[in-house]
Design a protein around this motif. Structure first.
Motif, mmCIF file in Angstrom:
data_model
loop_
_atom_site.group_PDB
_atom_site.id
_atom_site.type_symbol
_atom_site.label_atom_id
_atom_site.label_comp_id
_atom_site.label_asym_id
_atom_site.label_seq_id
_atom_site.Cartn_x
_atom_site.Cartn_y
_atom_site.Cartn_z
ATOM 1 N N ARG A 100 28.794 46.091 37.415
ATOM 2 C CA ARG A 100 29.122 44.956 36.517
ATOM 3 C C ARG A 100 30.568 44.520 36.948
ATOM 4 N NH1 ARG A 100 26.090 46.951 32.303
ATOM 5 N NH2 ARG A 100 27.919 47.564 31.239
ATOM 6 N N GLN A 101 31.334 45.656 36.756
ATOM 7 C CA GLN A 101 32.707 45.392 36.805
ATOM 8 C C GLN A 101 33.248 44.940 38.337
ATOM 9 O OE1 GLN A 101 35.397 48.714 35.728
ATOM 10 N NE2 GLN A 101 36.960 47.570 36.170
ATOM 11 N N ALA A 102 32.299 45.610 39.345
ATOM 12 C CA ALA A 102 32.366 45.151 40.650
ATOM 13 C C ALA A 102 32.064 43.670 40.883
ATOM 14 C CB ALA A 102 31.739 45.897 41.617
ATOM 15 N N VAL A 103 31.381 43.029 39.985
ATOM 16 C CA VAL A 103 30.885 41.619 40.163
ATOM 17 C C VAL A 103 31.574 40.748 39.357
ATOM 18 C CG1 VAL A 103 28.960 40.027 39.928
ATOM 19 C CG2 VAL A 103 28.496 42.261 40.766
ATOM 20 N N LEU A 104 32.029 41.160 38.164
ATOM 21 C CA LEU A 104 32.418 40.136 37.083
ATOM 22 C C LEU A 104 34.236 40.004 37.513
ATOM 23 C CD1 LEU A 104 30.460 41.168 33.728
ATOM 24 C CD2 LEU A 104 30.328 39.257 35.386
ATOM 25 N N ASP A 105 34.755 41.060 37.925
ATOM 26 C CA ASP A 105 36.223 40.963 38.001
ATOM 27 C C ASP A 105 36.294 39.780 39.075
ATOM 28 O OD1 ASP A 105 36.741 42.709 35.988
ATOM 29 O OD2 ASP A 105 37.443 44.247 37.379
ATOM 30 N N LEU A 107 34.286 37.717 39.975
ATOM 31 C CA LEU A 107 33.968 36.464 39.410
ATOM 32 C C LEU A 107 34.942 35.555 38.723
ATOM 33 C CD1 LEU A 107 31.444 34.307 38.906
ATOM 34 C CD2 LEU A 107 31.120 35.784 36.801
ATOM 35 N N GLY A 108 35.930 36.308 38.141
ATOM 36 C CA GLY A 108 36.988 35.643 37.151
ATOM 37 C C GLY A 108 37.934 35.060 38.192
ATOM 38 N N THR A 109 38.137 35.717 39.398
ATOM 39 C CA THR A 109 39.046 34.946 40.355
ATOM 40 C C THR A 109 38.419 33.899 40.888
ATOM 41 O OG1 THR A 109 39.816 37.165 40.756
ATOM 42 C CG2 THR A 109 40.247 35.488 42.316
ATOM 43 N N THR A 110 37.199 33.842 41.213
ATOM 44 C CA THR A 110 36.289 32.636 41.676
ATOM 45 C C THR A 110 36.411 31.483 40.667
ATOM 46 O OG1 THR A 110 34.955 34.108 43.142
ATOM 47 C CG2 THR A 110 34.133 31.900 42.595
ATOM 48 N N LEU A 111 36.051 31.826 39.536
ATOM 49 C CA LEU A 111 36.328 30.587 38.542
ATOM 50 C C LEU A 111 37.525 29.970 38.425
ATOM 51 C CD1 LEU A 111 34.019 32.084 35.689
ATOM 52 C CD2 LEU A 111 33.486 30.204 37.606
ATOM 53 N N ALA A 112 38.656 30.790 38.409
ATOM 54 C CA ALA A 112 39.966 30.336 38.631
ATOM 55 C C ALA A 112 40.237 29.385 39.737
ATOM 56 C CB ALA A 112 41.181 31.475 38.343
ATOM 57 N N HIS A 113 39.802 29.752 40.934
ATOM 58 C CA HIS A 113 39.969 29.090 41.962
ATOM 59 C C HIS A 113 39.061 27.583 41.859
ATOM 60 C CE1 HIS A 113 40.818 32.745 44.703
ATOM 61 N NE2 HIS A 113 41.723 32.414 44.095
ATOM 62 N N ALA A 114 37.577 27.947 41.307
ATOM 63 C CA ALA A 114 37.071 26.682 41.045
ATOM 64 C C ALA A 114 37.664 25.623 40.457
ATOM 65 C CB ALA A 114 35.743 27.110 40.644
ATOM 66 N N ALA A 115 38.309 26.347 39.295
ATOM 67 C CA ALA A 115 38.846 25.389 38.202
ATOM 68 C C ALA A 115 39.884 24.509 38.938
ATOM 69 C CB ALA A 115 39.515 25.981 36.988
ATOM 70 N N SER A 116 40.764 25.132 39.648
ATOM 71 C CA SER A 116 41.975 24.413 40.231
ATOM 72 C C SER A 116 41.364 23.489 41.462
ATOM 73 C CB SER A 116 42.892 25.463 41.206
ATOM 74 O OG SER A 116 42.187 25.967 42.092
ATOM 75 N N TRP A 270 23.290 40.854 46.647
ATOM 76 C CA TRP A 270 22.103 40.005 45.770
ATOM 77 C C TRP A 270 22.642 39.639 44.305
ATOM 78 C CZ3 TRP A 270 17.897 37.414 46.933
ATOM 79 C CH2 TRP A 270 17.457 37.583 48.164
ATOM 80 N N ALA A 271 23.337 40.791 43.475
ATOM 81 C CA ALA A 271 23.979 40.620 42.330
ATOM 82 C C ALA A 271 24.998 39.546 42.168
ATOM 83 C CB ALA A 271 24.545 42.073 41.880
ATOM 84 N N GLY A 272 25.787 39.757 43.001
ATOM 85 C CA GLY A 272 27.059 38.463 43.577
ATOM 86 C C GLY A 272 26.375 37.304 43.342
ATOM 87 N N VAL A 273 25.168 37.163 44.255
ATOM 88 C CA VAL A 273 24.806 35.503 44.591
ATOM 89 C C VAL A 273 24.156 35.326 43.079
ATOM 90 C CG1 VAL A 273 22.994 34.558 45.629
ATOM 91 C CG2 VAL A 273 24.480 36.051 46.911
ATOM 92 N N VAL A 274 23.370 36.411 42.521
ATOM 93 C CA VAL A 274 22.548 35.716 41.143
ATOM 94 C C VAL A 274 23.643 35.408 40.143
ATOM 95 C CG1 VAL A 274 21.258 36.744 39.477
ATOM 96 C CG2 VAL A 274 20.607 37.314 42.063
#
Length: 305
Positions: A100-105, A107-116, A270-274
């Motif tokens: 989960r940490q390998a996916v969620l950590d 993901l936070g970076t991606t959401l920050a990029h998406a927000a900008s 697959w976990a990252g895509v889901v």
């Protein structure tokens, strides 16, 4: 002295009595806005339930198609992971917490990029849309350029963007902003021009200038189009962030998925895509809820269906 007899008032026929107006109740001090408020609350609840039902139905449909495709095409379980495999990877394995940490950590970076990218793209779209509506020559000059840029595949523009803005937050914001900009621009321009002509004429009669007309008439009328642009832009911004991470920065969930594919870590892939797909669906539903609440408070939301 005897009192004179007073003749009793003749009784009205039932049909005439039914036509008489009801006697007002002096104790009835109800708010005359209450029926409208009840209608707005009903429309809001209906819209919220519809949004929730759409989210659940979408998730169920995607999972069903996913599982059905694996069975229909007899895909190898080594490459094609089922929903059960992803759940096991994220929650049931001995290393589930690390997974989960390998996916969620990232993901936070991606959401920050998406927000900008989302913020820059939406703000530029609003500014350009207002300029296009206020100044026709600006639209005639810039809109063809915008449509021309829109027709160029973003992946073809990415090397030029990376060359100009380097491999960092600048290129991520530009790539994400481009994904958001063009659909939002077209929607918002149409919304700003959707104000009723009678209302525009009324405000102009009272001496309102172009900016006052924009602020008091055009922009409120464009709110449904603006919120529609926000809903469309939320998954688009995430897509732009993933693309920028694949091509430019190498971090975030886009970089994680890219490395997982290269290292044959299909469960992580697959976990990252889901996870990123579910995140996009949830954020879309949240944007729809915010839209319903705001439009309901402004009396612009009606119950449908």
């Amino acid at each position: 002295m005897s009192r004179p007899d007073v003749a009793a008032a003749p009784a009205l026929p039932p049909s005439d009595a039914a036509r008489l107006p009801a006697t007002p109740d002096p104790q009835d001090d109800g708010d005359p806005r209450e029926p409208l408020q009840r209608l707005a609350r009903h429309a809001l609840v209906t819209s919220l339930l519809r949004s929730l039902g759409t989210l659940v139905l979408t998730v169920v449909t995607v999972v069903g198609l996913w599982w059905g495709a694996i069975l229909a095409f007899d895909l190898s379980s080594y490459v094609a992971k089922s929903p059960a495999d992803v759940v096991e990877f994220l929650f049931l394995d001995d290393d589930a917490q690390a997974n989960r940490q390998a996916v969620l950590d990232p993901l936070g970076t991606t959401l920050a990029h998406a927000a900008s990218g989302f913020l820059w793209g939406l703000l530029v779209a609003i500014a350009l849309a207002m300029l296009f509506v206020l100044f026709k020559p600006v639209e005639q000059t810039l809109m063809p350029v915008a449509m021309l840029l829109r027709s160029v595949p973003l992946i073809a523009m990415a090397p030029v963007i990376i060359l100009i803005f380097r491999r960092g937050s600048g290129s991520v914001a530009v790539i994400g902003g481009i994904v958001v900009l063009f659909p939002a621009l077209v929607n918002i321009v149409a919304g700003l021009r959707s104000a009723p002509a009678q209302l525009r004429d009324l405000v102009e009669v009272y001496g309102a200038g172009r900016w006052a007309l924009m602020r008091k008439v055009s922009f409120p009328a464009a709110l449904p189009s603006l919120f529609a642009s926000v809903r469309i832009s939320v998954p688009g911004a995430i897509t732009g962030a993933l693309l920028a991470e694949w091509l430019a920065t190498g971090d975030g969930l886009g970089g994680t998925i890219n490395r997982a594919a290269a290292q044959v870590q299909f469960s992580l892939l697959w976990a990252g895509v889901v996870v990123v797909t579910l995140t996009a669906l949830v954020l879309y539903a949240v944007a729809q809820v915010v839209e319903n609440v705001v439009l309901s408070r402004m009396g612009m939301l009606t119950a449908r269906g």
